[in-house]
Design a protein around this motif. Structure first.
Motif, PDB file in Angstrom:
ATOM      1  N   ALA A 309       0.858  -1.189   0.000  1.00 48.49           N
ATOM      2  CA  ALA A 309       0.000   0.000   0.000  1.00 48.49           C
ATOM      3  C   ALA A 309       0.890   1.233   0.000  1.00 48.49           C
ATOM      4  O   ALA A 309       1.774   1.375   0.846  1.00 48.49           O
ATOM      5  N   VAL A 310       0.683   2.115  -0.965  1.00 47.31           N
ATOM      6  CA  VAL A 310       1.509   3.317  -1.128  1.00 47.31           C
ATOM      7  C   VAL A 310       0.598   4.542  -1.158  1.00 47.31           C
ATOM      8  O   VAL A 310      -0.617   4.424  -1.305  1.00 47.31           O
ATOM      9  N   PRO A 311       1.170   5.749  -1.019  1.00 46.12           N
ATOM     10  CA  PRO A 311       0.311   6.940  -0.927  1.00 46.12           C
ATOM     11  C   PRO A 311      -0.337   7.347  -2.248  1.00 46.12           C
ATOM     12  O   PRO A 311      -1.279   8.138  -2.246  1.00 46.12           O
ATOM     13  N   THR A 312       0.182   6.847  -3.367  1.00 45.94           N
ATOM     14  CA  THR A 312      -0.334   7.298  -4.650  1.00 45.94           C
ATOM     15  C   THR A 312      -0.218   6.204  -5.686  1.00 45.94           C
ATOM     16  O   THR A 312       0.640   5.319  -5.577  1.00 45.94           O
ATOM     17  N   GLY A 313      -1.086   6.249  -6.668  1.00 51.21           N
ATOM     18  CA  GLY A 313      -0.959   5.383  -7.827  1.00 51.21           C
ATOM     19  C   GLY A 313      -0.326   6.150  -8.963  1.00 51.21           C
ATOM     20  O   GLY A 313       0.050   7.317  -8.822  1.00 51.21           O
ATOM     21  N   SER A 314      -0.213   5.490 -10.112  1.00 48.55           N
ATOM     22  CA  SER A 314       0.364   6.134 -11.292  1.00 48.55           C
ATOM     23  C   SER A 314      -0.570   5.954 -12.472  1.00 48.55           C
ATOM     24  O   SER A 314      -1.032   4.845 -12.751  1.00 48.55           O
ATOM     25  N   GLY A 315      -0.817   7.048 -13.172  1.00 51.23           N
ATOM     26  CA  GLY A 315      -1.790   7.055 -14.249  1.00 51.23           C
ATOM     27  C   GLY A 315      -1.363   6.325 -15.502  1.00 51.23           C
ATOM     28  O   GLY A 315      -2.164   6.212 -16.430  1.00 51.23           O
ATOM     29  N   PHE A 316      -0.132   5.791 -15.563  1.00 55.26           N
ATOM     30  CA  PHE A 316       0.246   5.049 -16.773  1.00 55.26           C
ATOM     31  C   PHE A 316      -0.603   3.789 -16.902  1.00 55.26           C
ATOM     32  O   PHE A 316      -0.907   3.345 -18.004  1.00 55.26           O
ATOM     33  N   GLN A 356      -7.299   2.971   0.148  1.00 60.92           N
ATOM     34  CA  GLN A 356      -5.911   2.563  -0.004  1.00 60.92           C
ATOM     35  C   GLN A 356      -5.529   2.498  -1.483  1.00 60.92           C
ATOM     36  O   GLN A 356      -6.387   2.342  -2.359  1.00 60.92           O
ATOM     37  N   HIS A 357      -4.202   2.577  -1.730  1.00 61.06           N
ATOM     38  CA  HIS A 357      -3.673   2.474  -3.079  1.00 61.06           C
ATOM     39  C   HIS A 357      -2.593   1.398  -3.088  1.00 61.06           C
ATOM     40  O   HIS A 357      -1.630   1.477  -2.321  1.00 61.06           O
ATOM     41  N   LEU A 358      -2.754   0.391  -3.945  1.00 61.91           N
ATOM     42  CA  LEU A 358      -1.866  -0.756  -3.959  1.00 61.91           C
ATOM     43  C   LEU A 358      -1.036  -0.812  -5.236  1.00 61.91           C
ATOM     44  O   LEU A 358      -1.419  -0.256  -6.271  1.00 61.91           O
ATOM     45  N   ILE A 359       0.088  -1.518  -5.148  1.00 61.69           N
ATOM     46  CA  ILE A 359       0.838  -1.946  -6.324  1.00 61.69           C
ATOM     47  C   ILE A 359       0.577  -3.430  -6.479  1.00 61.69           C
ATOM     48  O   ILE A 359       0.769  -4.202  -5.548  1.00 61.69           O
ATOM     49  N   SER A 360       0.133  -3.851  -7.658  1.00 60.72           N
ATOM     50  CA  SER A 360      -0.215  -5.254  -7.848  1.00 60.72           C
ATOM     51  C   SER A 360       1.015  -6.087  -8.181  1.00 60.72           C
ATOM     52  O   SER A 360       1.739  -5.765  -9.126  1.00 60.72           O
ATOM     53  N   PRO A 361       1.252  -7.179  -7.437  1.00 66.51           N
ATOM     54  CA  PRO A 361       2.313  -8.104  -7.811  1.00 66.51           C
ATOM     55  C   PRO A 361       1.892  -9.068  -8.908  1.00 66.51           C
ATOM     56  O   PRO A 361       2.659  -9.958  -9.277  1.00 66.51           O
ATOM     57  N   TRP A 362       0.677  -8.892  -9.431  1.00 65.73           N
ATOM     58  CA  TRP A 362       0.108  -9.835 -10.402  1.00 65.73           C
ATOM     59  C   TRP A 362      -0.107  -9.207 -11.769  1.00 65.73           C
ATOM     60  O   TRP A 362      -0.789  -9.809 -12.618  1.00 65.73           O
ATOM     61  N   GLY A 402       6.355   5.311   2.202  1.00 69.54           N
ATOM     62  CA  GLY A 402       5.610   4.280   1.488  1.00 69.54           C
ATOM     63  C   GLY A 402       6.458   3.478   0.523  1.00 69.54           C
ATOM     64  O   GLY A 402       6.300   2.260   0.396  1.00 69.54           O
ATOM     65  N   PHE A 403       7.380   4.154  -0.164  1.00 68.26           N
ATOM     66  CA  PHE A 403       8.177   3.471  -1.176  1.00 68.26           C
ATOM     67  C   PHE A 403       9.484   2.909  -0.629  1.00 68.26           C
ATOM     68  O   PHE A 403      10.317   2.428  -1.407  1.00 68.26           O
ATOM     69  N   SER A 404       9.663   2.955   0.683  1.00 67.95           N
ATOM     70  CA  SER A 404      10.815   2.301   1.302  1.00 67.95           C
ATOM     71  C   SER A 404      10.384   1.231   2.294  1.00 67.95           C
ATOM     72  O   SER A 404      11.203   0.688   3.016  1.00 67.95           O
ATOM     73  N   GLN A 405       9.104   0.904   2.326  1.00 65.57           N
ATOM     74  CA  GLN A 405       8.566  -0.063   3.289  1.00 65.57           C
ATOM     75  C   GLN A 405       9.060  -1.471   2.961  1.00 65.57           C
ATOM     76  O   GLN A 405       9.412  -1.782   1.811  1.00 65.57           O
ATOM     77  N   PRO A 406       9.085  -2.362   3.946  1.00 62.12           N
ATOM     78  CA  PRO A 406       9.563  -3.728   3.720  1.00 62.12           C
ATOM     79  C   PRO A 406       8.798  -4.484   2.634  1.00 62.12           C
ATOM     80  O   PRO A 406       9.403  -5.240   1.873  1.00 62.12           O
ATOM     81  N   ALA A 407       7.477  -4.286   2.543  1.00 67.90           N
ATOM     82  CA  ALA A 407       6.699  -5.013   1.536  1.00 67.90           C
ATOM     83  C   ALA A 407       7.143  -4.653   0.126  1.00 67.90           C
ATOM     84  O   ALA A 407       7.184  -5.513  -0.770  1.00 67.90           O
ATOM     85  N   LEU A 408       7.489  -3.393  -0.088  1.00 66.37           N
ATOM     86  CA  LEU A 408       7.936  -2.971  -1.410  1.00 66.37           C
ATOM     87  C   LEU A 408       9.354  -3.468  -1.684  1.00 66.37           C
ATOM     88  O   LEU A 408       9.689  -3.860  -2.810  1.00 66.37           O
TER      89      LEU A 408
END
Length: 428
Positions: A309-316, A356-362, A402-408
């Protein structure tokens, strides 16, 4: 013609049982990432050990060293080593085959399937399926979230015809349009080749094409698309992207994996903080692998990682749940008319409402970057960031955390392993 004296073509067999009687060991070396692997399951049910690539869903079936051997994708030497081992130790064929049969019986029998389906329906409906069978007490994500509406993919277009051509082709190839629509909005492109390209898709089922009479800017264009897709989830997809197998399914699964997920962004080779394995740079795909092969390797390596979970998504490539859009509204066209900053402000606004805003590993999507903006990038970035930090002074601190968290970090390490493996596949 010379043939090997130990090569036998046994011909067509009427059923799996008859086919399995002809073999002692099954080799499944498909270059297609199996979504289940029925042939492998049939072999294991017949007490035959399996040698297969660690690829697709097969690692969920074959226990390496117990019911067979798993080798890295395209590792022919590894396959040969596994074959020679079983030839030299024939007792393993019996013991591994038996363990495989026990595994299939314990996980994929008709009774197991019946029970798991019943449990799933019980969790969703809150009602017992079989008499007085006790219900699960915990609240489940399915009941809290509800059914997912259909999806509209919004592709805003402005010039860059070759990138647009590649993007549309990849979407049509890797997307099931039976319940998903593609909406292409041409924001008054100056290149006449764009009009010619879109004309070829006018009658294509599942596609809607809109042409603006004058340039509206990125933010107004995507807001228009979101309005036109009323009642549906949406994906904002830049026209300089190339999507890959199961990309949409991966985004949707992440979006509905837990309550209050508002947006999901795909992993990419070249999307700033969303680049994998290394952020902030283009991560080159090995030339000897196709876009699909490399993306499948990445997702295969990361599919067990939790979605950060990160603070922002990306519009790409941004999946947006309709429930969040209805609660939060649209992008801010007054402050961010040209793009750069509009999705960040939107995501911060949604976070304030509990989303929440997620990055998908899938899901893995390639990105050219800035094919339409050309030399304006730096100026637009600076202006957008200034407006954003004025609205949300804590934005920078949230992004750093958010972008330095262990999950990322875990997700990056997994994707780095896939990249290392990709460099060695198919190389003598």
């Amino acid at each position: 013609m010379l043939t090997a004296d130990n090569l036998v073509f046994v011909g067509y067999k009427e059923n799996a049982r008859a086919a399995m009687q002809e073999i002692n060991v099954l080799l499944n070396l498909s270059t297609f990432a199996e979504s289940f692997g029925r042939t492998v399951a049939e072999a294991m049910a017949s007490a035959r050990p399996v040698i297969a690539y660690r690829w697709g869903a097969l690692p969920e079936l074959v226990q390496d060293g117990e019911s067979g051997y798993l080798v890295p994708f395209f590792d022919i030497d590894g396959v040969l080593k596994a074959v020679l081992d079983l030839c030299a130790h024939e007792e393993k064929i019996i013991s591994m085959g038996q363990r495989g049969r026990e595994f299939v019986a314990g996980h994929f029998s008709q009774q197991v399937l019946r029970d798991r389906m019943a449990e799933g329906y019980e969790r969703i409906t809150g009602q017992p399926i079989y008499g007085e069978r006790p219900l699960h007490n915990e609240a489940t994500a399915a009941r809290l979230i509800g059914a997912a509406p259909p999806t509209t993919i919004i592709i805003p277009v402005h010039d860059a015809v070759e990138e647009v051509r590649a993007c549309i082709a990849s979407v049509l190839h890797h997307t099931d349009l039976r319940d998903t629509e593609v909406m292409i909005i041409d924001d008054a492109s100056s290149d006449p080749a764009i009009g010619e390209l879109l004309n070829a898709y006018e009658a294509r089922p599942g596609l809607r094409i809109f042409r603006a009479s004058h340039n509206q800017g990125y933010t107004r264009t995507v807001n228009l698309g979101i309005k036109l897709a009323a009642g549906r989830d949406v994906i904002l997809l830049n026209s300089d992207t190339i999507v890959t197998p199961r990309w949409l399914e991966g985004l949707r699964a992440s979006a509905y994996s837990r309550p209050m997920v508002g947006t999901v962004t795909a992993m990419s080779d070249n999307a700033g903080a969303f680049s994998f394995p290394i952020a902030g740079q283009k991560n080159e795909r090995p030339d000897h692998l196709s876009h699909e092969q490399y993306a499948l390797l990445m997702v295969q390596a990361t599919y067990q990682c939790p979605a950060p979970a990160v603070p922002t998504g990306s519009g790409f490539c941004l999946f947006m749940r309709r429930a969040m859009i209805d609660a939060v509204g649209l992008f801010d066209v007054d402050r961010f008319p040209r793009g750069y900053g509009e999705e960040n402000e939107f995501c911060m606004r949604a976070m304030d409402e509990g989303w929440q805003h997620l990055i998908s590993p899938w899901s893995f999507v390639y990105h050219v970057r800035n094919a339409s903006f050309k030399g304006e990038k730096e100026q637009l970035l600076a202006a957008g960031l200034a407006r954003l930090t004025a609205l949300y002074p804590n934005y920078d601190a949230l992004v750093r955390a958010g972008f330095s968290q262990p999950a990322l970090t875990y997700l990056r390490e997994a994707s780095a392993g896939a990249q290392t493996q990709a460099r060695g596949i198919g190389v003598p």
